[in-house]
Design a protein around this motif. Structure first.
Motif: not given
Length: 426
Positions: A109-133
């Motif tokens: 939760g509140f992932t953009r609080l930690m760093q502004t890219e937030g869930e977009v960074a997580g989803a993009g990195a997961a897609a690039a690595a071929g793992i679920p987000f």
């Protein structure tokens, strides 16, 4: 006598190998991170205390989190010899589709609080690595925003996929509408979360005066002075708020208590099962009896989890629970595990003892805080390298070759023996 001579200039030149300097500060600091713990150190340096402690902390005395991490450290591996594994296959089939690695990104939760890219960074990195987000109900990017970020990413080694974590709210219609939206956006798995009837006592947050959105006080301003980049991002990007909920303002505990419903039951699970067309797994299982009951109720799988130690302190350790749950439910039922994973070896040990898949939360967020999307990529790369190295050293070429014989769980916490009446036995 040692024979000495004047240094040969030609030999000296051979020793001089200057590395090309890395001018990008973010790349330089991430390249220096060799472990998830290194990323945590960078994250702590770059993130305001309240935001870092929200990520890093757990409930009450934080015993559940400490014990979960200790359980992974108390692992003894048993490698095979003369079983070369020059190449390893880290891919798995999970809930009807492939993942390039035996872990995915857990809901936070509140992932953009930690760093502004937030869930977009997580989803993009997961897609690039071929793992679920997995997107949280309390995420700061919408369901549709995460799906768009995934679709923008170039195709990874396997098709990208998103999962959605659902809290059942006091206002049930909110939960039903989120379920429909996630299904319409193409999310293929729903994590029905059962361990949050009320908020755990997250004392670091209370001591820090942590709230959503963050409040500017004398303390937060002083803490921000050496971290201007975080505040620049916070003040120059869209307002930090829940993407799926309209309620904001207050401590995390107050928000959770206002939204969650302690009366959640199997009836709610049945309703969501009828609404959801894809896989449904129950997240927050902490006993063998509940695992069996859920299997018999027809869910597609479970996640052994104590919510990262953030709810009931002194809750069972998922990694300790794993072998007995696997024996009880059989081999054909999906069992996943989270909480305390900080190394690829933790993931390998989990797979060996019967987990079909694992989920990482803090490990990914440390990377996010250390360097945004690039930091998440680095966290995934670190875990991938550790998984591959551990497999090679064990002498296994694929995850299917891992068995309980590869792992011993060394025990520090031994339950007191009692008889059927509850009396302590010798």
């Amino acid at each position: 006598m040692v024979q000495r001579q004047l240094p040969n200039p030609a030999e000296l030149l051979e020793l001089l190998r200057f590395k090309k300097p890395e001018l990008n500060a973010r790349t330089r600091r991430l390249d220096a991170a060799l472990t998830i713990a290194d990323l945590r150190t960078i994250a702590k340096r770059r993130t305001p205390k309240a935001a870092f402690d929200y990520t890093d902390g757990a409930a009450e005395g934080e015993l559940s989190l400490q014990r979960a991490r200790q359980a992974f450290e108390d692992v003894e591996f048993h490698p095979g010899i003369l079983t070369p594994a020059p190449t390893v296959d880290t891919s798995v089939e999970i809930l009807g589709a492939p993942s390039a690695l035996p872990f995915g990104i857990a809901p936070t939760g509140f992932t953009r609080l930690m760093q502004t890219e937030g869930e977009v960074a997580g989803a993009g990195a997961a897609a690039a690595a071929g793992i679920p987000f997995t997107l949280s109900t309390l995420g700061t990017t919408s369901i549709e925003g995460v799906q768009a970020a995934t679709l923008r990413e170039p195709q990874g080694p396997v098709p990208a996929r998103n999962w959605f974590q659902l809290y059942v709210m006091r206002d049930r219609e909110i939960s039903y509408e989120l379920t429909r939206r996630a299904a319409a956006a193409g999310f293929d798995t729903l994590h029905f979360t059962v361990d949050t009837p009320v908020a755990g006592a997250r004392l670091r947050d209370k001591r820090n005066g942590f709230s959503i959105p963050p409040q500017l006080t004398l303390g937060t301003i002083i803490n921000a002075i050496p971290r201007p980049w975080w505040w620049y991002d916070f003040l120059t990007t869209p307002k930090l708020e829940f993407a799926s909920l309209s309620t904001t303002g207050g401590t995390v505990g107050e928000l959770l208590d206002a939204a969650m419903d302690p009366t959640i039951s199997y009836d709610d699970l049945a309703i969501i099962r009828d609404l959801w067309p894809g896989n449904i797994v129950v997240k927050g299982v902490q006993t063998t009896e509940d695992a069996l009951r859920l299997r018999d109720a027809g869910v597609d799988g479970i996640v052994l989890s104590n919510h990262g130690g953030r709810q009931l302190d002194r809750a069972p350790i998922p990694f300790h629970l794993l072998p007995q749950v696997r024996r009880a439910v059989g081999d054909d039922f999906t069992v996943m595990i989270d909480t305390g994973i900080m190394n690829g070896a933790d993931i390998v040990a989990s797979i060996a003892l019967g987990a079909d898949f694992t989920l990482i939360g803090r490990a990914y967020l440390y990377g996010l805080m250390a360097g945004g999307r690039q930091g998440v990529d680095r966290a995934i790369a670190i875990l991938r390298t550790e998984i591959e190295r551990t497999m090679r050293l064990l002498g296994v070429s694929s995850l299917d070759e891992l068995t309980p014989a590869h792992v011993t769980q060394l025990t520090r916490l031994v339950p007191v023996a009692r008889d059927a009446a509850g009396a302590v036995t010798a």
